[in-house]
Design an enzyme around this catalytic site. Structure first.
Site, PDB file in Angstrom:
ATOM      1  N   ARG A  41     -10.092   2.371   6.486  1.00 47.92           N
ATOM      2  CA  ARG A  41     -10.656   3.596   5.904  1.00 47.92           C
ATOM      3  C   ARG A  41     -12.143   3.421   5.623  1.00 47.92           C
ATOM      4  NH1 ARG A  41      -7.894   6.203   0.605  1.00 47.92           N
ATOM      5  NH2 ARG A  41      -9.025   4.516  -0.408  1.00 47.92           N
ATOM      6  N   LYS A  88     -15.005   8.461   1.955  1.00 50.50           N
ATOM      7  CA  LYS A  88     -15.104   7.927   0.589  1.00 50.50           C
ATOM      8  C   LYS A  88     -16.543   7.452   0.422  1.00 50.50           C
ATOM      9  CE  LYS A  88     -12.164   5.300  -2.575  1.00 50.50           C
ATOM     10  NZ  LYS A  88     -11.981   6.304  -3.623  1.00 50.50           N
ATOM     11  N   GLU A 130      -6.799  18.094  -4.628  1.00 49.38           N
ATOM     12  CA  GLU A 130      -6.448  16.789  -5.212  1.00 49.38           C
ATOM     13  C   GLU A 130      -7.118  16.666  -6.564  1.00 49.38           C
ATOM     14  OE1 GLU A 130      -8.158  13.495  -3.006  1.00 49.38           O
ATOM     15  OE2 GLU A 130      -9.938  14.670  -2.507  1.00 49.38           O
TER      16      GLU A 130
HETATM   17  N1  PXG Z   1      -8.497  11.157  -4.163  1.00 53.68           N
HETATM   18  C1  PXG Z   1      -9.727  10.741  -4.498  1.00 53.68           C
HETATM   19  C2  PXG Z   1     -10.828  11.718  -4.563  1.00 53.68           C
HETATM   20  C3  PXG Z   1      -9.940   9.384  -4.781  1.00 53.68           C
HETATM   21  O1  PXG Z   1     -11.158   8.952  -5.118  1.00 53.68           O
HETATM   22  C4  PXG Z   1      -7.582   8.968  -4.379  1.00 53.68           C
HETATM   23  C5  PXG Z   1      -7.447  10.316  -4.094  1.00 53.68           C
HETATM   24  C6  PXG Z   1      -6.407   8.069  -4.247  1.00 53.68           C
HETATM   25  O2  PXG Z   1      -6.555   7.278  -3.071  1.00 53.68           O
HETATM   26  P1  PXG Z   1      -5.953   5.810  -2.966  1.00 53.68           P
HETATM   27  O3  PXG Z   1      -6.313   5.376  -1.592  1.00 53.68           O
HETATM   28  O4  PXG Z   1      -6.574   4.978  -4.045  1.00 53.68           O
HETATM   29  O5  PXG Z   1      -4.499   5.951  -3.146  1.00 53.68           O
HETATM   30  C7  PXG Z   1      -8.855   8.484  -4.728  1.00 53.68           C
HETATM   31  C8  PXG Z   1      -9.059   7.032  -5.019  1.00 53.68           C
HETATM   32  C9  PXG Z   1     -11.562   4.516 -10.012  1.00 53.68           C
HETATM   33  C10 PXG Z   1     -10.781   4.508  -8.767  1.00 53.68           C
HETATM   34  O6  PXG Z   1     -12.174   3.476 -10.319  1.00 53.68           O
HETATM   35  C11 PXG Z   1     -10.640   5.673  -8.036  1.00 53.68           C
HETATM   36  C12 PXG Z   1      -9.932   5.649  -6.838  1.00 53.68           C
HETATM   37  C13 PXG Z   1      -9.365   4.490  -6.405  1.00 53.68           C
HETATM   38  C14 PXG Z   1      -9.507   3.336  -7.142  1.00 53.68           C
HETATM   39  C15 PXG Z   1     -10.219   3.339  -8.337  1.00 53.68           C
HETATM   40  O7  PXG Z   1     -11.577   5.535 -10.705  1.00 53.68           O
HETATM   41  N2  PXG Z   1      -9.837   6.822  -6.170  1.00 53.68           N
END
Ligand code: PXG
Length: 287
Positions: free
Chosen positions: A52, A151, A184
C-alpha cells in the site's frame, strides 16, 4: 537508551531524529505513510502495508529509494533495537528537501523514516461498552481531488473531521463522501450489521482500503457471515443492528451510538464481539 528512530538507513536518538525544514513533506504534506502494529515482535501484514505504501507513492509519482525487502528488514531492525514487541510502527516517506515552490522535480533525497514506539490504545472501556461517534459536516476528500486511497501526509481532511468530532465530545467521527453516502471515519473504516449480513462501503465510496477492513472481511466470510460492500447512507447506520470500526490502531471496536442515537440495543452486539475475538486470535494479541 533513548528511543531510536530510523532515517535513511541510520538510527538516531529520538531527540536527534531530524529532517530539513525545506522538506516538501513539511512544506506541502508531500509524502506518504503507513501506520502498522506489531504483535509478539511481528508486524501484522507487513507485506500488505508495504504494497500500500508503494501504491500511495506511485500515485504521487514518488520513487521510494530503497527496496521493499530492505525496508521490511529495516522495520524489523528498528523494532528490535528498541525492544518493542507489541507496539506501533509508523513508516513515512517524504518528497525530500527542495526549493520553496511546489515543483516536486526540484527536490532531492526523499526521507525514509521508521518510528517504532509503544501505542496508546483506546481504553478497555471502549471495547467493553462501545464507542459513541458523530457524523460530521466535513466531507471526505473527493477522489477526483485527492483520492482517499492515497495514504498521504496531507491528513487535514481527516483532522478537520476529527476536530468536529472532538467538539461534539467524540473521539472518532464519521465522514460522508461528496455524494452524501457513508465513507469512513477519520482513522478507521466502518461496518454495519443488519439482519445477519455485514455491510461496509466499497472502496469506490472514496475511502482508504484498510488492511484491518480486509482482514475482518476475510474473517467474517470464513465464519460464514455474508459481507456486502455497497453504498450506505446515514439512514442505514441509524437502523443497523450493530456497528463497528476497524483500523490498525483500534483493531475492531464496537460503536453503540451515532449522533446520539443508540445502534441496535445500544450495547456491543454478538457479531461484533465475535469478530473482535477472531481478530485478536489472528493477530495473537495478548489481552
Ligand atoms: N481510514 C483512514 C482514513 C485511515 O487513516 C484506516 C481507515 C484504517 O486502515 P488500516 O489499514 O489501519 O486498517 C486508516 C488508518 C493513528 C493511526 O495513529 C491511524 C491509522 C492507522 C494507524 C494509526 O491514528 N489509520
Amino acid at each position: 537508551m533513548a528511543l531510536q528512530v530510523y532515517i535513511n538507513g541510520e538510527l538516531f536518538d529520538k531527540a536527534d531524529a531530524k529532517i530539513s525544514v525545506y522538506d516538501h513533506g513539511l512544506l506541502y504534506g508531500d509524502g506518504v505513510f503507513e501506520g502498522m502494529r506489531s504483535y509478539g515482535g511481528n508486524v501484522f501484514r507487513l507485506q500488505t502495508h508495504l504494497d500500500r505504501l508503494w501504491e500511495s507513492a506511485a500515485a504521487i509519482c514518488l520513487t521510494i529509494p530503497i527496496s521493499q525487502s530492505q525496508l521490511a528488514e529495516d522495520v524489523n531492525r528498528t523494532l528490535a533495537v528498541n525492544e518493542i514487541v507489541d507496539g506501533y510502527v509508523r513508516l513515512v516517506v517524504t518528497r525530500g528537501a527542495g526549493t520553496l515552490g511546489l515543483d516536486p522535480n526540484k527536490t532531492s533525497d526523499p526521507q525514509v523514516i521508521i518510528i517504532a514506539d509503544h501505542i496508546a490504545l483506546y481504553p478497555d472501556e471502549f471495547y467493553e461498552n462501545g464507542l459513541e461517534i458523530v457524523t460530521v459536516a466535513t466531507t471526505r476528500n473527493h477522489p477526483g481531488a485527492l483520492n482517499p486511497r492515497i495514504k498521504s501526509l496531507n491528513y487535514l481532511n481527516n483532522i478537520l473531521a476529527k476536530l468536529e468530532g472532538l467538539q461534539a465530545g467524540c473521539v472518532e467521527a464519521l465522514m460522508m463522501n461528496h455524494k452524501g453516502d457513508v465513507a469512513e471515519c477519520t482513522g478507521d473504516n466502518i461496518f454495519l450489521l443488519k439482519q445477519g449480513v455485514i455491510f461496509t462501503p466499497s472502496i469506490d465510496a472514496g475511502i482508504l482500503s484498510g488492511i484491518t477492513r480486509e482482514a475482518v472481511i476475510e474473517l467474517a466470510r470464513d465464519a460464514g457471515i455474508e459481507v456486502r460492500e455497497q453504498t450506505l447512507s446515514r439512514h442505514d447506520v441509524y437502523v443497523a443492528d450493530e456497528c463497528f470500526l476497524t483500523g490498525s490502531a483500534a483493531e475492531v471496536v464496537p460503536v453503540v451510538k451515532v449522533d446520539n442515537r443508540p445502534i441496535g440495543d445500544g450495547a456491543p452486539g454478538p457479531v461484533t464481539k465475535d469478530l473482535t475475538r477472531r481478530f485478536r486470535e489472528l493477530t495473537g494479541a495478548a489481552r
